[in-house]
Design a protein around this motif. Sequence first.
Motif, PDB file in Angstrom:
ATOM      1  N   GLN A  92       8.900 -16.464 -13.105  1.00 57.43           N
ATOM      2  CA  GLN A  92       8.477 -17.531 -12.206  1.00 57.43           C
ATOM      3  C   GLN A  92       9.124 -17.394 -10.825  1.00 57.43           C
ATOM      4  N   GLY A 136      -3.131 -19.270  -3.662  1.00 57.07           N
ATOM      5  CA  GLY A 136      -3.534 -19.626  -5.020  1.00 57.07           C
ATOM      6  C   GLY A 136      -4.670 -18.770  -5.531  1.00 57.07           C
ATOM      7  N   VAL A 171       0.274 -20.421 -16.386  1.00 58.48           N
ATOM      8  CA  VAL A 171       0.334 -21.713 -15.689  1.00 58.48           C
ATOM      9  C   VAL A 171       1.606 -21.814 -14.857  1.00 58.48           C
ATOM     10  N   LEU A 172       2.742 -21.424 -15.438  1.00 58.87           N
ATOM     11  CA  LEU A 172       4.006 -21.479 -14.698  1.00 58.87           C
ATOM     12  C   LEU A 172       3.999 -20.520 -13.512  1.00 58.87           C
ATOM     13  N   MET A 174       1.434 -19.601 -11.757  1.00 55.20           N
ATOM     14  CA  MET A 174       0.599 -20.173 -10.713  1.00 55.20           C
ATOM     15  C   MET A 174       1.311 -21.325 -10.007  1.00 55.20           C
ATOM     16  N   LEU A 175       2.014 -22.159 -10.763  1.00 48.94           N
ATOM     17  CA  LEU A 175       2.729 -23.285 -10.155  1.00 48.94           C
ATOM     18  C   LEU A 175       3.796 -22.803  -9.188  1.00 48.94           C
ATOM     19  N   PHE A 176       4.544 -21.779  -9.581  1.00 49.20           N
ATOM     20  CA  PHE A 176       5.598 -21.263  -8.709  1.00 49.20           C
ATOM     21  C   PHE A 176       5.007 -20.526  -7.514  1.00 49.20           C
ATOM     22  N   SER A 177       3.901 -19.819  -7.707  1.00 50.88           N
ATOM     23  CA  SER A 177       3.240 -19.149  -6.582  1.00 50.88           C
ATOM     24  C   SER A 177       2.779 -20.168  -5.546  1.00 50.88           C
ATOM     25  N   ILE A 178       2.176 -21.257  -6.023  1.00 50.32           N
ATOM     26  CA  ILE A 178       1.697 -22.297  -5.106  1.00 50.32           C
ATOM     27  C   ILE A 178       2.870 -23.010  -4.439  1.00 50.32           C
ATOM     28  N   ALA A 179       3.963 -23.210  -5.196  1.00 55.61           N
ATOM     29  CA  ALA A 179       5.155 -23.835  -4.607  1.00 55.61           C
ATOM     30  C   ALA A 179       5.706 -22.978  -3.474  1.00 55.61           C
TER      31      ALA A 179
END
Length: 222
Positions: A92, A136, A171-172, A174-179
Amino acid sequence: MTELDLGRALRLATYAMQLALGAITAYAVFQASAGMVVNAGLPFLIALFPLYVRYRYDNQLSPVLSLWIVTAAFLHAVGMLGLYRTYGWYDQIAHGVSGAVVAGVGYALVRVIENEYESVEIPPNLRFVFIVVFAGALGVIWEVAEFTLSELAVIFGGKPLLAQFGLGDVVLDMLFSIAGAVLVAIWGTRYFDGLRSVVDRHVDGTGERAADRDDSADRPAD
């Protein structure tokens, strides 16, 4: 530490990681492992981008941006040596850093579009959305590629070329990439102005090296 000393330290760190990536890639080739070659070779090529810009466009990226790009590549290459499986959070972190770099590329592209077309004026809020969506979207493409290669490896036998650890991991990631993309869109776009300049020169067709321009000026006319 002066700003000049800090710049030198950052560039030394960048060169050290580039050399390490070259060594990892050479080791992967020596092991004759297709998966290792892909997971080490692709980051190595990305890490060479600052050197390519310096040679091709006679333009040196800032120490911070060069280190940022190479660090993102380095984290992914080192992760495939076992850190992905040993430390669940490592994947992540790597995706967060790379997501920030991809967002910076999106920022550079949208600014070049604004510069090239006078009729195009993108409001700051819409620019923010574009940067995050761009990062994203590329993240989704990457995760789909990982999943597809993993499934093909199951069907045909053998090891997948890209590591994939299940839906929860996707999912994790993608969340960290977007963050990472959000952080760049809010606070970090100024670090990518050097990249924007390089893309702008390439689009304008003025990206040849200064030495090449000087040589052409000295040549006699046909």
